[in-house]
Design an enzyme around this catalytic site. Structure first.
Site, short mmCIF file in Angstrom:
data_model
loop_
_atom_site.label_atom_id
_atom_site.label_comp_id
_atom_site.label_asym_id
_atom_site.label_seq_id
_atom_site.Cartn_x
_atom_site.Cartn_y
_atom_site.Cartn_z
CE LYS A 1 -22.60 -11.67 18.25
NZ LYS A 1 -24.00 -11.65 17.96
CG ASN B 1 -19.92 -15.11 19.57
OD1 ASN B 1 -18.90 -15.10 18.88
ND2 ASN B 1 -21.14 -15.21 19.06
CD GLU C 1 -24.72 -13.37 14.94
OE1 GLU C 1 -23.50 -13.54 14.90
OE2 GLU C 1 -25.29 -12.63 15.77
N GLY D 1 -28.27 -9.60 20.14
CA GLY D 1 -27.86 -8.30 19.60
C GLY D 1 -28.98 -7.29 19.49
CD GLU E 1 -26.35 -17.44 21.86
OE1 GLU E 1 -25.70 -16.70 22.61
OE2 GLU E 1 -26.16 -17.50 20.63
CG HIS F 1 -24.00 -17.87 16.90
ND1 HIS F 1 -24.72 -16.91 16.24
CD2 HIS F 1 -23.77 -17.40 18.15
CE1 HIS F 1 -24.91 -15.87 17.06
NE2 HIS F 1 -24.33 -16.15 18.23
CB SER G 1 -29.54 -8.56 24.89
OG SER G 1 -29.65 -8.33 23.49
C1 PEP Z 1 -24.18 -14.02 20.78
O1 PEP Z 1 -23.47 -13.55 19.91
O2 PEP Z 1 -24.18 -15.25 20.95
C2 PEP Z 1 -25.00 -13.11 21.59
C3 PEP Z 1 -25.77 -13.61 22.51
O3 PEP Z 1 -24.86 -11.78 21.31
P1 PEP Z 1 -25.40 -10.54 22.22
O4 PEP Z 1 -24.93 -10.81 23.64
O5 PEP Z 1 -24.77 -9.34 21.63
O6 PEP Z 1 -26.89 -10.56 22.15
#
Ligand code: PEP
Length: 248
Positions: A11, A9, A96, A172, A166, A94, A212
């Site tokens: 972003k 992803n 976000e 992040g 998630e 997601h 992460s």
């Molecule tokens: C994500 O954007 O779905 C995500 C899991 O980001 P990160 O791996 O940076 O935590």
């Protein structure tokens, strides 16, 4: 039985031309592995993804889609447009988007319906915020989100759905769920899918972990029986890291 999926992803990162060069490098350097590679990139990068990745075996997709089919929706991008650009996948729900754009489960369900009309596979994100985890309510919260986001959604087959667990506190932040905690949630999600769509469907549906994921923790996570790969943010931006994730 379930093919591992390592979905990046991106972003809101990289310019379209940087992305084009990155895609070409991935095609050149891709390791010989059973894992499926997919990149969820900004809308502006999709035409280059199609140009460079078509027939490479690497898939691409979007990070969102409009809940509407067509019309006066300034700034929106429809499932038809994504289909035309060869998208195999699109992320929906997601955290976000849920937090910055106040997306509800009902809206997420509408978006899933639009994607399925074009056989684009939704990667449905669910997961609890920190305070819910600390209160020990993460299972009921996440399964509730799953139920509401899938209300009225009937994928034609398990190949038409991917779920990504998630935990919001792990996205992040550099904090990762332990493989055991993630596995417990994935098992609960699979059991819920079995009740909703039947055991055979649930056994074939891929459930990704996100939060992460890095080359040095991916093997422990991906080797759990109910973790079928990852939805990876930060580490998917660096080609070396992404290549290592495909080999994890
Ligand atoms: C994500 O954007 O779905 C995500 C899991 O980001 P990160 O791996 O940076 O935590």
């Amino acid at each position: 039985m379930r093919k591992r999926l390592v979905a990046g992803n991106w972003k809101m990162h990289k310019s379209p031309s940087e992305a084009k060069a990155w895609f070409s490098a991935l095609v050149r350097q891709r390791p010989n592995t059973q894992a499926e590679a997919a990149l969820l990139v900004p809308f502006t990068h999709l035409a280059y993804a199609k140009e460079v990745l078509e027939n490479s075996g690497i898939h691409w997709g979007a990070q969102d889609v409009s809940a509407h089919r067509e019309g006066a929706y300034t700034g929106e991008v429809s499932a038809l447009m994504l289909c035309d650009l060869g998208c195999r996948y699109a992320i929906v729900g997601h955290s976000e988007r849920r937090s910055h754009h106040a997306e509800s489960d009902a809206l997420v369900a509408q978006k899933m319906l639009r994607l399925l009309e074009f056989s684009i596979v939704p990667i449905l994100c669910v997961g609890e915020p920190l305070e819910v985890r600390e209160a020990g309510k993460h299972l009921s919260y996440t399964l509730g989100q799953l139920e509401a986001s899938l209300a009225g959604v009937e994928p034609a087959s398990p190949a038409h759905l991917v779920v990504a667990y998630e935990p919001v506190w792990a996205i992040g932040t550099g904090k990762t769920a332990t493989p055991e905690d993630a596995e417990a949630m994935h098992q609960a999600i699979r059991q819920w899918l079995a009740r909703r769509y039947g055991t055979a469907f649930a056994e074939e549906t891929r459930i990704l972990y996100g939060g992460s994921v890095k080359p040095d923790n991916a093997t422990a996570l991906f080797s759990q029986p109910n973790i079928d790969g990852g939805l990876v943010g930060g580490a998917s931006l660096k080609l070396d890291d992404y290549l290592r994730l495909l080999l994890a």
